[in-house]
Design an enzyme around this catalytic site. Structure first.
Site: not given
Lengths: 305, 305, 305, 305
Positions: C61, C64, C189, C241, C259
C-alpha cells in the site's frame, strides 16, 4: 390434547438451559429460567393448557400488538404507516441505525422498539395517564380479564434502565417522527410493557386476532377485520425481530414475542396460543417458547403457508 | 371470471404511467411500458387470463424461486440455510452492506441478489453448462412448457452490465460464502435470469407451489411438500425486496417479482397467478402488477392472513 | 545516531511477537515475523540505518503514495479529487460500505483500497503495461534505484486471492467511478503492490516528499511542490488506515504503511524514514514499525504538531 | 498586515451568500449572515485584525477544544482515550451510527458531538455547576478575558432543541460510555456551547496552543506541552468534522469550527487565528471563514505539511 401439551412441555424443557433470562431490566432477572407454560384458546371455544400457564409475567413487547391496533383505530392506517413503516429489518430490536440512514427516517416497523414507541405516541388521550388507561382498558377487553394491571416494580425498573429507548425516542423527536413530549410517551411505553399477563391472557388476544377481531366468549367485535389482518401480517413479517424469517419458515404462524418470556400467536380461523418461558435466545425471543410452538405447529399442521 | 380479469387490467392501466421500464440492462429497456397481462392457474384445473398474457418476457429474479428449490433438493435445507440466511431485510435488492456488517457475513436471504447468487453456486453439476441445463429442465418441468429457452440478447446484455452483481459475487468469494469459480457461477446466474416466460408459465409455477409441490396437469410431485412450504414462506417475507412488508399487508400472497415486469404468486391450496407489466416502481417491482394483484386479492379474498 | 537506531531496534523487538504476518496473500506469509529494519535519509545528505535495512519486501500500500502523485500530475488535482475524496474514515482499509452509503459514492480517500484502485485507474497509458511501466519508472526515479522490480510470486499470489479488491473495483465500475476495464486496472494495481523495495528505497521516497518534491542526491524536482504537500497531508490524515488518528497523536509524521511490513515516513524539511517489520497489528500496520517510529519521533522531536 | 487582512475580508465576502446561518437552534438564526471578522495573535506579541473582529458570538463546538484539555488534565490521556477514540470519521458531526456499529461503542473522537459530550462527562466537579464553572474559568484564563460569560438566550434555546444530542447522550449512557447523570452532563454541554466570545478571544486560545500551552501575555503555562500537542493533532485530523481532510489539504492548520460561525486556528510556533462568519456550508463550517483561512495560509505559507 392436554396430553399433547404436557408432552410438548417435557420434550422441550431441555431448551431452557440454552437460554438466558433478560437482565438489562433488573426486575426481569428474577424470573425462573425453567418456567414453561402453554395455553390454547380455540375459536370453537375449547381451551387447553399445560405447565405454568397461570404464572404471571410482564407482557413487554407483546404490548406492541395492542398499541398498533389502537393507533390504527385512532388515526387510520394511512396516518400510522406514513409515520412508521411496515418493512421487516435484519437489524436488532433496539437498533438506531436505520433512523439515521434510511431516507425518510421513519422507524421501519411497529414491532421494533423505535417503531413501537412512535406507535404509542400516536394513541389519543389528554394526558399520558389517559393514554395508558385506554391501553389498559383495551387489554382487559381483549383478554376478557378485568384484573390486568401493571407490575409496579418492573415499571420502575424499566423507567430507570431505559437509556437505549430514550435515545431512540429523542432521535425520533429530533427528526419529527414523535411530536409529543418524549418523557410522557416513554412513560406510557414503560407502563404498557409492565402489564402483567398469563399464557391464558395472551392466548385470548391471539384468539381475537385469529377470529378477525371478534372475541370468542361473547362474540363482541373489538377491532375491524382489516385491522386484525394488518396486525397478523406484520406479526408474521416482523414479530420475532430479526428472527422473524426463521420463525415463519419453521413455525409459520403470526406471532409476537416479549422479553418477559411470552409469545402471543394467532392461527387464522383456528386458535390463539400463548406460550411462556423466560429463558431467551440471543435475539431476545423465548427459546423454549419457540421450540414448543414449532412442535405444536408440526403436530397440528398450523403453518399458514 | 375472465370479465373480472379484463376489468382489473383496465382499472389499473393508469399505473403503468407512474413506473419506469428497467434500463440498467439495456435490452430490458426495449419492453413496452404499457403492456399488462394476467393468468390464473387454479388447482381445480381452471385457467383464466386477460391482456398480454402470452407476451414473452425474461424471468429475471423470479428464477430465484426455482434455484432455491433445486439448491435445497441438492444440498438439504441445513446446508443451504447455513450458507444463506432466511431473514428479510430493509436494504435494497442489490445492497452489499450486510455482507460486511453482519457477523456471519452470510447474505441475508435467497431472494436478494447476493443470496440468489450464492444459492445458484450451491446447485450441483459438473460444469456451468450442466448446472444451467438442470435449471432450464426444472423450469420446463415446473411450467409444463418444453419450449422455454434463454433470450440470448438479454443474456449478453446482462453479462456485460453486471458490475454490481460481480461485486457481490467476488465479495462472497472473499468471505468463503461462494466456493466455486465466480465467473462460472455468474454465467449460470445471468442465464437463469434470461429465460423467457409468459404469464401462463409463471402462473403454472405458482400453482405447483400452491399445490404443495405437485404440478396440476399430471399430478406429478416435482418437489417435496416441505420445500414448497419453505419457498412460499420466504416469498412472503422477502419476495418483493424491501417492499415485502407492504405487499404482505396489502395483498397477502406469497410472491416473487422480476425486473422484467413479472410477478409470480402462489395462493396456498387455491391457485397460481402470473402477472406482467414492465413499468417498475422505485423498489424494482412491477407497478401495475402489484396493483392488479391487490385488486384481485381484495375481490377474491386471497390473503393468507 | 547509528547507536540510537540500533537501540531503537532492540528496544522494540519485543513488539514483533504481538503482531502477525499478513496471510491473506499466501506469499506474504513467508516473511520472517521477527525482521526489523530502519533507514533515515536526511535532507542534508546524511544517511543512517540499522537492522534489516537492506532486506527486500513488497511495497504494497505504500505504492498508493506514488500512484497518487502520478494521477494528480496526469489529471490535475480537481479531476482526481472529484473522483476520489480526501476525507479520512474510521472504516477498515478494505471496507466497501461507504461506496453504497455515501451520497456521491466516491471512495473516501486515495489511501484505502477502493480509493487507491480508483487512483490507479486515472493514470494515463495506452495499455495496462504502459501504465504499470510509468509507475515502475517513477518509483525508480523517486528512489534513485534503477533495479526496482516486481516480485513475480507475490504478483501471482495477489492476483489469485484478490476477491475483495475485485469486489471494490466492480462496485466502482458499476457506479461510474472507474471508467476503464476493471481487470486491466486491477492488473496494474497488483503489480504496483508487488514492487520490491528496501528500507532505503522508501526512506528515499520520504526524503523527496520531505524536500517538497526534489530528490536529494541530484536536486532534481520530480513532482511539483503542491503535489508533495497534498500527498503529505493525506498521508497524515489517512495513511495509517483507521489508526491514522492514533499515529498522528503518538508520532505526528506523515506516513504510509503497507501489509508487507513497511512504513514510509516524511518529516517535512528534515528527512525521509523507512522502517520495516512484517508482523502486523490488527489494523494492518507494522506493529514494531509504529513503535520504532514513536521512539524515534520522541527522541528527535519529529512531530509536526 | 492589516491591509492584507482587510483585503482578505473583501475578497471573500462573496462566499457569505453561498452559506446559511444555523437554524436548528432558533437563537442562532438571528445572526447576521454577512458578518465577517478576523484576528491574529502572533507569538511575538503582535496582534492584527479586521472586519467584525469584536462582534460577540457563541463558541459552540470550539468549546470542545477546551473541554478536551480539561478532561486530559483531570484524568490523564489514557483514561480519556480509552473512553473516547482519536480517529477521524467520514460521518457527520451528529451521527449516531458508529456508536452502534463500532466494536467498542466508543465515540470516535472528541471533536464530534458524541465524543464531546462524553469528554464533558469526564471533567471533575461536585456538581454540574462546579463542572461548568471550571470550564468557564479555564476559558477566561486561556483567553485572558475575565468577562466571558454565557448567552442565556442561546443556552435556553440549545436546551430545548437538543433532541439529537440527548439521543447521543442516552445511547452512551446505555453502553456505559457516560457514567454520570445524562441531564447534568447535557446541561454543562449546553452551557459550554453558549459561552460568548470574539475573534480575539479564540485567536488567544489558538496562540496558547501554538505556543505549546503557554499564554503569550504573561508567559504562564496553563496546560502541559503534551496536552497542547495532542489537541492540535486532533484538531488537524478531526476539527472540521467530515471536511477535516479537505481543510488539511487546502489550509493545513490545526483548527476547530463552531456552528456560531467561528473557527479557532493554531499555527504551531507562530500564531493563533480567530475568524468569524455565521453563514455555514453544508458540513456546518463557516463558509467564508474557511475561505479567509485558505487565502491567509497561502499568503503567509502557514501549512504545517
Amino acid at each position: 390434547m392436554n396430553k399433547l401439551l404436557d408432552g410438548i412441555i417435557e420434550n422441550n424443557r431441555i431448551w431452557t438451559k440454552q437460554g438466558k433470562v433478560a437482565t438489562y431490566i433488573p426486575e426481569l432477572s428474577k424470573a425462573d429460567p425453567q418456567a414453561m407454560g402453554i395455553y390454547i384458546s380455540a375459536l370453537n371455544g375449547e381451551e387447553h393448557f399445560a405447565g405454568d400457564y397461570s404464572t404471571k409475567f410482564t407482557i413487554q413487547s407483546m404490548s406492541k400488538v395492542l398499541t398498533l391496533m389502537l393507533a390504527i383505530m385512532d388515526n387510520g392506517k394511512e396516518k400510522v404507516f406514513s409515520t412508521i413503516g411496515m418493512e421487516p429489518t435484519a437489524d436488532a430490536f433496539n437498533s438506531i441505525i436505520n433512523l439515521e440512514t434510511k431516507n425518510k427516517q421513519r422507524p421501519l416497523n411497529p414491532m421494533i422498539n423505535s417503531g413501537a414507541i412512535a406507535t404509542t405516541s400516536l394513541i389519543k388521550g389528554n394526558s399520558s395517564e389517559e393514554v395508558f388507561n385506554r391501553i389498559l382498558e383495551f387489554t382487559r377487553k381483549a383478554t376478557g380479564n378485568p384484573d390486568i394491571n401493571i407490575n409496579e416494580a418492573v415499571y420502575e425498573s424499566e423507567k430507570h434502565t431505559a437509556d437505549r429507548n430514550r435515545a431512540l425516542a429523542y432521535f425520533m423527536k429530533g427528526t419529527g417522527v414523535i411530536e409529543n413530549d418524549v418523557e410522557n410517551v416513554l412513560d406510557v411505553y414503560f407502563k404498557q410493557c409492565s402489564m402483567e399477563v398469563t399464557c391464558k391472557d395472551i392466548a385470548r388476544i391471539g384468539a381475537m386476532l385469529a377470529n378477525d377481531g371478534v372475541v370468542c366468549w361473547n362474540q363482541e367485535r373489538i377491532i375491524p377485520r382489516e385491522v386484525a389482518r394488518i396486525v397478523k401480517t406484520i406479526m408474521t413479517t416482523c414479530g420475532m425481530y430479526d428472527a422473524s424469517g426463521h420463525f415463519a419458515v419453521h413455525i409459520g404462524i403470526p406471532a409476537k414475542s416479549g422479553v418477559g418470556g411470552g409469545i402471543l400467536a394467532a392461527v387464522p380461523k383456528r386458535a390463539g396460543i400463548g406460550v411462556f418461558g423466560p429463558a431467551l435466545d440471543e435475539k431476545g425471543n423465548s427459546i423454549a417458547g419457540i421450540k414448543m410452538l414449532e412442535e405444536l405447529s408440526n403436530e397440528l399442521d398450523l403453518s399458514i403457508f
